[in-house]
Enzyme design. Structure first.
Site, PDB file in Angstrom:
ATOM      1  CG  HIS A  14      20.223  31.788  87.010  1.00 21.91           C
ATOM      2  ND1 HIS A  14      20.622  31.073  88.059  1.00 21.91           N
ATOM      3  CD2 HIS A  14      19.008  31.403  87.000  1.00 21.91           C
ATOM      4  CE1 HIS A  14      19.658  30.194  88.353  1.00 21.91           C
ATOM      5  NE2 HIS A  14      18.727  30.134  87.623  1.00 21.91           N
ATOM      6  CD  GLU A  41      14.392  12.148  80.417  1.00 21.08           C
ATOM      7  OE1 GLU A  41      14.850  13.009  79.933  1.00 21.08           O
ATOM      8  OE2 GLU A  41      13.882  11.738  81.649  1.00 21.08           O
ATOM      9  CG  ASP A 100      18.298  13.456  78.781  1.00 18.29           C
ATOM     10  OD1 ASP A 100      19.422  13.686  78.697  1.00 18.29           O
ATOM     11  OD2 ASP A 100      17.596  13.797  79.966  1.00 18.29           O
ATOM     12  CB  CYS A 122       8.440  18.573  78.332  1.00 15.70           C
ATOM     13  SG  CYS A 122       9.335  17.254  79.048  1.00 15.70           S
TER      14      CYS A 122
HETATM   15  C1  PEP Z   1      14.759  16.528  78.117  1.00 13.68           C
HETATM   16  O1  PEP Z   1      15.360  15.470  78.311  1.00 13.68           O
HETATM   17  O2  PEP Z   1      14.290  16.597  76.959  1.00 13.68           O
HETATM   18  C2  PEP Z   1      14.081  16.979  79.102  1.00 13.68           C
HETATM   19  C3  PEP Z   1      12.922  17.757  78.932  1.00 13.68           C
HETATM   20  O3  PEP Z   1      14.922  16.984  80.523  1.00 13.68           O
HETATM   21  P1  PEP Z   1      15.916  17.842  80.941  1.00 13.68           P
HETATM   22  O4  PEP Z   1      16.384  18.730  79.857  1.00 13.68           O
HETATM   23  O5  PEP Z   1      15.836  18.399  82.231  1.00 13.68           O
HETATM   24  O6  PEP Z   1      16.920  16.672  80.945  1.00 13.68           O
HETATM   25 MG    MG Z   2      15.910  14.762  80.472  1.00 13.10          MG
END
Ligand code: PEP
Ligand code: MG
Length: 593
Positions: A197, A439, A463, A510
């Site tokens: 943070h 993912e 992921d 994302c």
């Molecule tokens: C990802 O896996 O790219 C993702 C956006 O999810 P997280 O980073 O929360 O696993």
């Molecule tokens: Mg993920």
């Protein structure tokens, strides 16, 4: 005269980008390192517990005062400090420490230290770097209580009255939020990581920060001249004249570019040849919406919902979740808010004392797998999301889908949630877009079949890269192999986007890959429809999109697909787009090559 060659270069982790040059100010925090353990007699137990309780009360009061004084720019983060406030009375710290004093008849300091290490070990086994770093929150809270227990003074950053760069062993979010921009140019710490943070706050303040330097506080002396290159994660101590001149120039150029790019953040992300792209922000807390809007985000592309489930002894109830989701939906309307359902093994969130026993947690009972096994917990969240959907443009995103069957099972529970809301006569909206995170390689391979079942795809590259290349995303020993430009990853993404196009559903991205400008020519060539990223990355990405022609990117992609390694691909990008990328980013020596 021979030049002075005493400069020292320290390498850490980039906490927040940018460059600053100035005098070091060592934050002399009196850490409480040596704790004695001693037994107490039964008649003193009550007194010891009271001593502990009053240290907690003083610590909470100190923090409440800090929260009241948080400057306007940082209001969005006071949620973190509020969480710290709650942690003071949390069962795993507060309850456990009192338990230990009572049952083991030991002094309060030792009991607190023991409770802290047990609570921290729960987070240690979580593989998500964001959640993992939450153990730092526990440590900061515990430190404040400990200081009060042993009667040490808190460091007061707001009292610093010269323009300096802070050098600290560690800075808690509470301390970081006291930073006054007119005095503090940047900061560096021995501890901490990118997902802490403290670094999130530094990025919001937009001051350069380098973390995880190990022993900067031992090497750097008060008033030494230091250069902090937050973009590269480098600190230069006692720089030579030449280095100073070079960094001074770099810093000026960085600021000019940044100011220019920020001024354009509200312009649409339309490519040079007229293709519009939607750029949204990733958030964990409603407070972060301000940053998304300020940086020109056109919606929330990924609302990670784990935060409310963490560090607590019970799961949040529907009303609490609903209130939060509704707030986000209303604040963003009419722009979309894509709420991702829980991506954590919930046992880790509730049973504070028993670390999960999975040997490979990232291949374990995580995300949708956990939710499908605990339909009641899942239904509570789904009901809250469907209810919030009556108040804005809410969309649902399911993480870690590995096969079609999981999608069908999820729909069943969504329908049950909607039916129960209908029966109870509560306002809700079932008619919302439902998407899945792509993912896991199996989902990418089955994308065409999956596209028949859902309304959109969102590619989670963090992921997807980990699972495709078999690289644990938090294992630093194999970090050198982690590269989204690996040809196998690019081909998988292509397969997903092509399947989406064939079945007429949109594909978003994302994961972090979307926020690194070097990847953009390929991503535009692949034909992704929208991107979501940390708010601070939005202006730079929009700026580069405006400089790239999709038509040319598609031709370029053909060459990319002939490459056999990530290195070759990077070289090709640099050769073809190096100039465009270098001219379009804050950091000319980062991301562009
Ligand atoms: C990802 O896996 O790219 C993702 C956006 O999810 P997280 O980073 O929360 O696993
Ligand atoms: Mg993920």
């Amino acid at each position: 005269m021979p030049s002075d060659t005493t400069e020292i270069i320290l390498k850490g982790i980039s906490g927040a980008p940018g460059i600053c040059i100035g005098k070091a100010y060592l934050v002399d925090k009196e850490g409480v390192d040596v704790i004695e353990k001693y037994a107490i007699t039964p008649d003193l137990v009550k007194k010891e517990i009271n001593r502990f309780k009053s240290a907690v009360t003083i610590a909470r009061n100190e923090l409440s005062d800090i929260i009241k004084g948080v400057p306007e720019d940082l209001r969005q983060h006071s949620g973190i400090l509020e969480t710290h406030l709650l942690l003071h009375k949390d069962k795993m710290l507060y309850g456990k420490a009192i338990d230990l004093i009572e049952n083991e008849m030991i002094n309060a300091e030792w009991a607190l230290r023991e409770a802290t290490s047990q609570a921290k070990s729960m987070f240690k086994n979580i593989e998500d770097p964001y959640l993992k770093s939450r153990s730092a929150d526990i440590e900061h809270v515990s430190e404040r209580i400990m200081r009060n227990l042993v009667g040490r003074k808190d460091v007061n950053i707001s009292n610093i009255d010269k323009r300096v760069i802070l050098v600290a062993h560690t800075l808690s979010p509470a301390e970081t939020s006291q930073i006054q921009l007119e005095k503090i140019m940047g900061f560096i710490t021995d501890r901490g990581g990118k997902a802490s943070h403290t670094s999130i706050i530094a990025r919001t303040l937009e001051i350069p920060a380098v973390l995880g330097l190990d022993n900067a506080t031992q090497i750097i002396k008060n008033d030494s001249i230091i250069i902090v290159d937050g973009s590269q994660g480098i600190v230069i101590v006692d720089p030579e004249e030449e280095t100073l001149i070079r960094y001074d120039e770099l810093s000026k150029r960085y600021e000019t570019r940044k100011a220019h790019i920020l001024r354009t953040s509200d312009l649409p992300a339309t490519s040079a040849d007229g293709h519009p792209f939607t750029i949204m922000g990733n958030i964990e807390l409603p407070e972060e919406i301000v940053a998304v809007k300020d940086h020109g985000g056109e919606g929330i592309g990924l609302f990670r919902t784990e935060f409310l489930y963490l560090g607590r002894t019970h799961f949040p109830d529907e009303q609490e979740l609903f209130n939060q989701y509704r707030e986000v939906a209303e604040l963003m309307a009419p722009d979309p808010v894509i709420i991702r359902t829980l991506d954590i093994n919930g046992d880790k969130a509730i049973t504070a004392m028993s670390p999960p026993e999975e040997a490979n947690p990232s291949l374990g009972l995580r995300a949708i797998r956990f939710c499908l096994q605990k339909p009641d917990i899942f239904k509570t969240q789904l009901r809250a999301i469907l209810r919030a959907a009556a108040y804005g443009n809410v969309q649902l995103l399911i993480p870690m889908i590995s096969g079609c069957e999981e999608i069908r099972q999820t729909y069943k529970i969504i329908d049950e949630a909607a039916e129960s809301l209908e029966k109870e006569g509560l306002a809700y909206n079932r008619d919302i877009p439902i998407g899945i995170m792509i993912e896991i390689p199996s989902a990418a391979i089955m994308a065409e079949e999956m596209a028949d079942l859902v309304d959109f795809f969102s590619i989670g590259t963090n992921d997807l890269v980990q699972y495709t290349l078999a690289i644990d995303r938090v294992n630093r020993h194999v970090a050198y192999l982690y590269n989204p430009l690996h040809p196998a990853v690019i081909r998988l993404i292509k397969q997903v986007v092509d399947a989406g196009k064939k079945k007429k559903i949109k594909t978003f991205m994302c994961g972090e890959m979307a926020s690194e400008i070097i990847n953009l020519p390929i991503l535009l060539g692949l034909g992704l429809d929208a991107f979501s990223m940390a708010p601070q990355s939005i202006p730079g990405i929009k700026n580069i999109i405006r400089k790239i022609s999709v038509k040319e990117a598609k031709i370029f992609l053909k060459e990319v697909l002939k490459q056999t390694s990530a290195l070759d691909t990077m070289q090709l990008i640099t050769d073809t787009y190096g100039e465009i990328l270098a001219n379009g980013t804050y950091d000319e020596n980062k991301d562009s090559a």
